[in-house]
Design an enzyme around this catalytic site. Structure first.
Site, PDB file in Angstrom:
ATOM      1  N   ARG A  13      76.738 153.269  21.650  1.00 36.55           N
ATOM      2  CA  ARG A  13      76.641 154.138  22.832  1.00 36.55           C
ATOM      3  C   ARG A  13      76.436 153.289  24.097  1.00 36.55           C
ATOM      4  O   ARG A  13      77.321 153.216  24.945  1.00 36.55           O
ATOM      5  CB  ARG A  13      75.486 155.157  22.663  1.00 36.55           C
ATOM      6  CG  ARG A  13      75.528 156.309  23.660  1.00 36.55           C
ATOM      7  CD  ARG A  13      74.959 155.985  25.020  1.00 36.55           C
ATOM      8  NE  ARG A  13      73.533 155.653  24.986  1.00 36.55           N
ATOM      9  CZ  ARG A  13      72.880 155.203  26.037  1.00 36.55           C
ATOM     10  NH1 ARG A  13      73.486 155.046  27.204  1.00 36.55           N
ATOM     11  NH2 ARG A  13      71.595 154.898  25.945  1.00 36.55           N
ATOM     12  N   ASP A  14      75.325 152.597  24.184  1.00 38.08           N
ATOM     13  CA  ASP A  14      75.009 151.891  25.428  1.00 38.08           C
ATOM     14  C   ASP A  14      75.956 150.711  25.645  1.00 38.08           C
ATOM     15  O   ASP A  14      76.373 150.435  26.782  1.00 38.08           O
ATOM     16  CB  ASP A  14      73.548 151.402  25.382  1.00 38.08           C
ATOM     17  CG  ASP A  14      72.920 151.278  26.761  1.00 38.08           C
ATOM     18  OD1 ASP A  14      73.654 151.082  27.734  1.00 38.08           O
ATOM     19  OD2 ASP A  14      71.687 151.370  26.850  1.00 38.08           O
ATOM     20  N   HIS A 206      63.279 150.888  24.775  1.00 36.67           N
ATOM     21  CA  HIS A 206      64.678 150.491  24.971  1.00 36.67           C
ATOM     22  C   HIS A 206      64.703 149.603  26.213  1.00 36.67           C
ATOM     23  O   HIS A 206      64.474 150.085  27.319  1.00 36.67           O
ATOM     24  CB  HIS A 206      65.464 151.795  25.175  1.00 36.67           C
ATOM     25  CG  HIS A 206      66.866 151.665  25.636  1.00 36.67           C
ATOM     26  ND1 HIS A 206      67.933 152.130  24.888  1.00 36.67           N
ATOM     27  CD2 HIS A 206      67.420 151.182  26.777  1.00 36.67           C
ATOM     28  CE1 HIS A 206      69.062 151.940  25.546  1.00 36.67           C
ATOM     29  NE2 HIS A 206      68.792 151.362  26.706  1.00 36.67           N
ATOM     30  N   HIS A 208      66.469 146.619  28.707  1.00 38.89           N
ATOM     31  CA  HIS A 208      67.609 145.807  29.142  1.00 38.89           C
ATOM     32  C   HIS A 208      67.079 144.412  29.468  1.00 38.89           C
ATOM     33  O   HIS A 208      65.890 144.209  29.679  1.00 38.89           O
ATOM     34  CB  HIS A 208      68.335 146.489  30.302  1.00 38.89           C
ATOM     35  CG  HIS A 208      69.172 147.631  29.795  1.00 38.89           C
ATOM     36  ND1 HIS A 208      70.533 147.528  29.633  1.00 38.89           N
ATOM     37  CD2 HIS A 208      68.841 148.866  29.360  1.00 38.89           C
ATOM     38  CE1 HIS A 208      70.995 148.672  29.126  1.00 38.89           C
ATOM     39  NE2 HIS A 208      69.988 149.507  28.952  1.00 38.89           N
ATOM     40  N   CYS A 239      73.954 150.923  32.149  1.00 36.75           N
ATOM     41  CA  CYS A 239      74.287 152.233  32.725  1.00 36.75           C
ATOM     42  C   CYS A 239      75.168 152.016  33.955  1.00 36.75           C
ATOM     43  O   CYS A 239      74.744 151.362  34.912  1.00 36.75           O
ATOM     44  CB  CYS A 239      72.999 152.954  33.111  1.00 36.75           C
ATOM     45  SG  CYS A 239      73.305 154.474  34.028  1.00 36.75           S
ATOM     46  N   ASN A 248      71.729 145.207  27.151  1.00 39.71           N
ATOM     47  CA  ASN A 248      70.507 145.514  26.398  1.00 39.71           C
ATOM     48  C   ASN A 248      69.936 144.245  25.765  1.00 39.71           C
ATOM     49  O   ASN A 248      70.614 143.225  25.665  1.00 39.71           O
ATOM     50  CB  ASN A 248      70.834 146.479  25.249  1.00 39.71           C
ATOM     51  CG  ASN A 248      71.168 147.862  25.733  1.00 39.71           C
ATOM     52  OD1 ASN A 248      72.163 148.065  26.410  1.00 39.71           O
ATOM     53  ND2 ASN A 248      70.336 148.817  25.386  1.00 39.71           N
TER      54      ASN A 248
HETATM   55  N1  COA Z   1      80.703 166.920  27.997  1.00 37.23           N
HETATM   56  C1  COA Z   1      81.956 166.848  28.484  1.00 37.23           C
HETATM   57  N2  COA Z   1      82.310 167.271  29.700  1.00 37.23           N
HETATM   58  C2  COA Z   1      81.332 167.784  30.482  1.00 37.23           C
HETATM   59  C3  COA Z   1      80.003 167.892  30.033  1.00 37.23           C
HETATM   60  C4  COA Z   1      79.711 167.434  28.740  1.00 37.23           C
HETATM   61  N3  COA Z   1      78.477 167.470  28.275  1.00 37.23           N
HETATM   62  N4  COA Z   1      79.275 168.449  31.019  1.00 37.23           N
HETATM   63  C5  COA Z   1      80.103 168.666  32.047  1.00 37.23           C
HETATM   64  N5  COA Z   1      81.349 168.273  31.724  1.00 37.23           N
HETATM   65  C6  COA Z   1      82.549 168.293  32.555  1.00 37.23           C
HETATM   66  C7  COA Z   1      82.835 169.650  33.160  1.00 37.23           C
HETATM   67  O1  COA Z   1      83.640 170.409  32.304  1.00 37.23           O
HETATM   68  C8  COA Z   1      83.592 169.294  34.418  1.00 37.23           C
HETATM   69  O2  COA Z   1      84.914 168.917  34.065  1.00 37.23           O
HETATM   70  P1  COA Z   1      86.146 169.101  35.084  1.00 37.23           P
HETATM   71  O3  COA Z   1      85.840 168.227  36.257  1.00 37.23           O
HETATM   72  O4  COA Z   1      87.299 168.630  34.292  1.00 37.23           O
HETATM   73  O5  COA Z   1      86.141 170.550  35.416  1.00 37.23           O
HETATM   74  C9  COA Z   1      82.890 168.012  34.858  1.00 37.23           C
HETATM   75  O6  COA Z   1      82.296 167.456  33.679  1.00 37.23           O
HETATM   76  C10 COA Z   1      81.816 168.253  35.890  1.00 37.23           C
HETATM   77  O7  COA Z   1      80.964 169.294  35.418  1.00 37.23           O
HETATM   78  P2  COA Z   1      79.587 169.664  36.133  1.00 37.23           P
HETATM   79  O8  COA Z   1      78.839 170.595  35.267  1.00 37.23           O
HETATM   80  O9  COA Z   1      79.871 170.081  37.559  1.00 37.23           O
HETATM   81  O10 COA Z   1      78.851 168.313  36.050  1.00 37.23           O
HETATM   82  P3  COA Z   1      78.500 167.276  37.177  1.00 37.23           P
HETATM   83  O11 COA Z   1      79.663 166.862  37.986  1.00 37.23           O
HETATM   84  O12 COA Z   1      77.279 167.787  37.864  1.00 37.23           O
HETATM   85  O13 COA Z   1      78.106 166.024  36.225  1.00 37.23           O
HETATM   86  C11 COA Z   1      77.320 165.357  34.060  1.00 37.23           C
HETATM   87  C12 COA Z   1      77.056 166.124  35.322  1.00 37.23           C
HETATM   88  C13 COA Z   1      76.001 165.287  33.326  1.00 37.23           C
HETATM   89  C14 COA Z   1      78.353 166.044  33.220  1.00 37.23           C
HETATM   90  C15 COA Z   1      77.831 163.922  34.410  1.00 37.23           C
HETATM   91  O14 COA Z   1      77.073 163.395  35.450  1.00 37.23           O
HETATM   92  C16 COA Z   1      77.768 162.998  33.230  1.00 37.23           C
HETATM   93  O15 COA Z   1      78.474 163.167  32.252  1.00 37.23           O
HETATM   94  N6  COA Z   1      76.913 161.976  33.278  1.00 37.23           N
HETATM   95  C17 COA Z   1      76.765 161.054  32.174  1.00 37.23           C
HETATM   96  C18 COA Z   1      75.936 159.919  32.593  1.00 37.23           C
HETATM   97  C19 COA Z   1      75.753 158.919  31.495  1.00 37.23           C
HETATM   98  O16 COA Z   1      76.178 159.044  30.369  1.00 37.23           O
HETATM   99  N7  COA Z   1      75.090 157.816  31.877  1.00 37.23           N
HETATM  100  C20 COA Z   1      74.817 156.720  31.017  1.00 37.23           C
HETATM  101  C21 COA Z   1      73.783 157.012  30.007  1.00 37.23           C
HETATM  102  S1  COA Z   1      72.157 157.117  30.603  1.00 37.23           S
HETATM  103 ZN    ZN Z   2      70.294 151.456  28.178  1.00 35.67          ZN
END
Ligand code: COA
Ligand code: ZN
Length: 302
Positions: A13-14, A206, A208, A239, A248
């Site tokens: 994942r990370d 965890h 880094h 991240c 990490n």
């Molecule tokens: N899985 C897949 N797609 C997702 C989702 C999920 N859990 N949650 C939201 N989406 C999609 C929505 O369908 C939308 O898609 P579209 O643009 O094609 O319509 C898009 O993401 C935005 O949705 P929204 O609810 O408005 O989310 P957002 O723009 O506020 O973003 C997150 C929020 C959480 C979805 C986004 O910031 C994210 O995925 N972050 C991950 C961060 C991460 O993994 N960081 C590293 C680890 S710590």
């Molecule tokens: Zn991490």
């Protein structure tokens, strides 16, 4: 230090989330995970159910989950989720364990998952209602410091922050040093404050390795009595929404030390090293793990 510790591999994942450029083939990810599991890793964070626009490398989480659950039904594997939608997707596939990520820093929570603290807490409660059999570990990102807000020198912020989550049902929390800013004194201080405030809370860490302190911080945490430690194969990781974040703590470096200290993890060092080599040769990235096998005959100094 306990004689036995739960080692949790988070490279799939990370590590993979940080790889830029071409998509790592799903089959290759599965081959690397198979090598990890064969090396004795029995706890693994293996993907995320997040927006593929945010983390393109983990866009194959459905395929990876299906394959892993079919081939390794007994393994303690889990995925990261940032919201209800992610948890429901994972749950529908049969996964029964996730980590739910929220940042102690409000600004990193916004940058990483575009949510306020209040929204994140509300979503946690919704997930518990919606997925009753789901085990949810709380990943507290930026627990030691944040790229935007700096280092948390006092433990009070984390202690206060966790109260609502514990009342809402959290029993395990992983303290994540998202940018590698922690030091052993801070680790001891935070862990002792959390243990005093929440004696029943299981704690994991965890780190880094931005300043080369990952293994040292992990050791400090083990001495302070954490129940699980995380690391990533090869030291790959980071991240994308935390400026300055580096890889990490490398799993092979940590396992080497734990072996030397007589702390059992169930992981075979030589096989883990071979898995790291296999990954390095196939997945491009910034690796920090020390890959020389000093036990191999050609490396014995004479
Ligand atoms: N899985 C897949 N797609 C997702 C989702 C999920 N859990 N949650 C939201 N989406 C999609 C929505 O369908 C939308 O898609 P579209 O643009 O094609 O319509 C898009 O993401 C935005 O949705 P929204 O609810 O408005 O989310 P957002 O723009 O506020 O973003 C997150 C929020 C959480 C979805 C986004 O910031 C994210 O995925 N972050 C991950 C961060 C991460 O993994 N960081 C590293 C680890 S710590
Ligand atoms: Zn991490």
């Amino acid at each position: 230090m306990e004689r036995q510790v739960k080692f949790i591999e988070v490279g799939p994942r990370d590590g993979f989330q940080s790889v830029k450029g071409n998509m790592i083939p799903t089959q290759l990810k599965l081959e690397i995970m198979e090598r990890l599991l064969n090396a004795g890793v029995s706890h693994m964070e293996f993907t995320s159910f997040v927006s593929p626009k945010a983390i393109p490398q983990l866009a194959d989480s459905v395929e990876v989950t299906q394959a892993l659950l079919a081939q390794w039904p007994e393994a303690d594997v889990f995925a990261l989720v940032p919201n209800l939608r992610g948890a429901q997707r994972a749950y529908a596939l049969g996964l029964r364990k996730v980590c739910y990520v929220v940042s102690l820093s409000a600004s990193h929570n916004k940058a990483n998952i575009n949510r306020t603290h209040q929204q994140s807490l509300a979503a946690y409660r919704e997930i518990r209602e919606s997925c009753p059999e789901l085990e949810i570990v709380l990943d507290l990102a930026t627990a030691f410091g944040c790229p935007f807000e700096g280092k948390y020198r006092e433990p009070g912020a984390a202690v206060d922050f966790l109260r609502d989550y514990i009342e809402a049902g959290v029993t395990t929390c992983c303290l994540c040093d998202t940018i590698g800013i922690a030091d052993p004194a801070q680790v001891r201080g935070l862990l002792s404050a959390l243990k005093a405030a929440y004696p029943a809370l299981a704690l994991e860490v965890h780190f880094h390795d931005t300043r080369g302190l990952g293994v040292l911080n992990t050791c400090a945490a083990l001495e302070a009595g954490v129940s699980g430690v995380q690391a990533a194969l090869g030291g790959l990781g980071g991240c994308p929404f935390a400026p300055g974040a580096s890889g990490n703590t490398a799993s092979e470096d940590l396992i080497y030390l734990l072996d030397q200290l007589g702390v059992e993890t169930g992981v075979d060092f030589a096989q883990l090293l071979a898995a790291a080599k296999y990954q390095r040769e196939r997945v491009p990235g910034s690796y920090s793990g020390h890959h020389i096998n000093i036990n191999a005959p050609q490396c014995v100094l004479g």
